[in-house]
Design a protein around this motif. Structure first.
Motif, PDB file in Angstrom:
ATOM      1  N   SER A 201       6.888  97.500 107.826  1.00 52.65           N
ATOM      2  CA  SER A 201       7.611  98.869 108.209  1.00 52.65           C
ATOM      3  C   SER A 201       7.079 100.020 108.068  1.00 52.65           C
ATOM      4  O   SER A 201       7.302 100.799 109.054  1.00 52.65           O
ATOM      5  N   SER A 202       6.136 100.361 107.272  1.00 53.14           N
ATOM      6  CA  SER A 202       5.307 101.721 107.132  1.00 53.14           C
ATOM      7  C   SER A 202       4.050 101.576 108.030  1.00 53.14           C
ATOM      8  O   SER A 202       3.562 100.426 108.393  1.00 53.14           O
ATOM      9  N   PRO A 203       3.805 102.748 108.614  1.00 53.44           N
ATOM     10  CA  PRO A 203       2.309 102.619 109.261  1.00 53.44           C
ATOM     11  C   PRO A 203       1.242 101.968 108.966  1.00 53.44           C
ATOM     12  O   PRO A 203       0.581 101.149 109.416  1.00 53.44           O
ATOM     13  N   PRO A 204       1.059 102.017 107.499  1.00 54.41           N
ATOM     14  CA  PRO A 204      -0.086 101.221 106.794  1.00 54.41           C
ATOM     15  C   PRO A 204       0.048  99.582 107.015  1.00 54.41           C
ATOM     16  O   PRO A 204      -0.848  99.014 107.217  1.00 54.41           O
ATOM     17  N   GLU A 205       1.443  99.302 106.772  1.00 49.25           N
ATOM     18  CA  GLU A 205       1.780  97.863 106.864  1.00 49.25           C
ATOM     19  C   GLU A 205       1.636  97.387 108.269  1.00 49.25           C
ATOM     20  O   GLU A 205       1.099  96.219 108.337  1.00 49.25           O
TER      21      GLU A 205
END
Length: 231
Positions: A201-205
């Protein structure tokens, strides 16, 4: 190695084409096999595994030594976005030569991307320097930027082509590319929504999911599984 095979090997390496030299363990002439021709070779299964792992070695059952010549993989990221800020250093750590392309000057800045190779221009085939050992990930979510990059990557036969966006967004993308004359079989090669289905969901993920999918394509995960199953 015969002079003709050596010349062919040098040409393949200059053109950044994945290939292997197959040498009989008992002596005698060997041969050069390009990756795109491997499926028609008598050693199709072992070669698929060797190309996937990029490891040279003996194939005892077939009485040959396979020397793999694989160019360093490239990753072209279209879009200087938050995902790219994590994806670029991870990909470089994994051995990729990374180029980031984004014509939007407010995004493509050294302050955001440090020493990474950054090109603040519109993507095209010449600028992207595409080949079969290049992965392309389009992350801008802007068709004016992403679509030309996707078309160029598909035409070049890049081993991975991915695009950010929902299934609905990709449906519209499919319509646009079809209207632009891209064949349905080529469009089907696009990984969209981009990245492995790990619930990111997050940019790093999302960056982790994208890099994982690229590595799976680089190592020929599906072909390697088929080769192992047939062994």
């Amino acid at each position: 190695m015969r002079l003709a095979d050596l010349a062919a090997l040098n040409a393949a390496r200059a053109e950044r084409r994945l290939c292997a030299a197959v040498t009989p363990l008992g002596g005698g002439p060997g041969r050069l096999v390009l990756a795109e021709d491997a499926a028609r070779d008598p050693l199709a299964g072992p070669l698929a595994a060797r190309f996937a792992s990029a490891r040279s070695g003996r194939e005892e059952a077939d009485g040959v030594f396979v020397r793999v010549y694989r160019p360093s993989p490239r990753l072209v990221v279209v879009g200087a976005v938050h995902i790219t800020q994590t994806l670029a250093p991870m990909a470089e750590a994994a051995g990729f030569d990374v180029t980031i392309i984004d014509p939007r000057g407010a995004f493509a800045t050294p302050e955001r991307f440090g020493a990474h190779r950054l090109i603040a221009e519109w993507p095209d085939a010449d600028l992207m320097a595409l080949d079969r050992e290049t992965a392309v990930a389009t992350l801008t979510h802007d068709p004016k930027i992403d679509d030309p990059a996707l078309i160029a990557a598909l035409a070049a036969g890049s081993f991975y082509v991915g695009a950010l966006g929902s299934r609905k967004t990709h449906g519209r993308r499919v319509e646009r590319l079809g209207a632009a004359g891209v064949a349905s079989a080529d469009i089907a090669r696009i990984h969209a929504p981009i990245g492995l289905a790990i619930g990111a969901s997050s940019p790093p993920e999302i960056a982790v999911a994208v890099l994982g999918e690229i590595i799976a394509a680089l190592r020929g995960a599906s072909r390697l599984a088929e080769a192992r199953a047939a062994a």
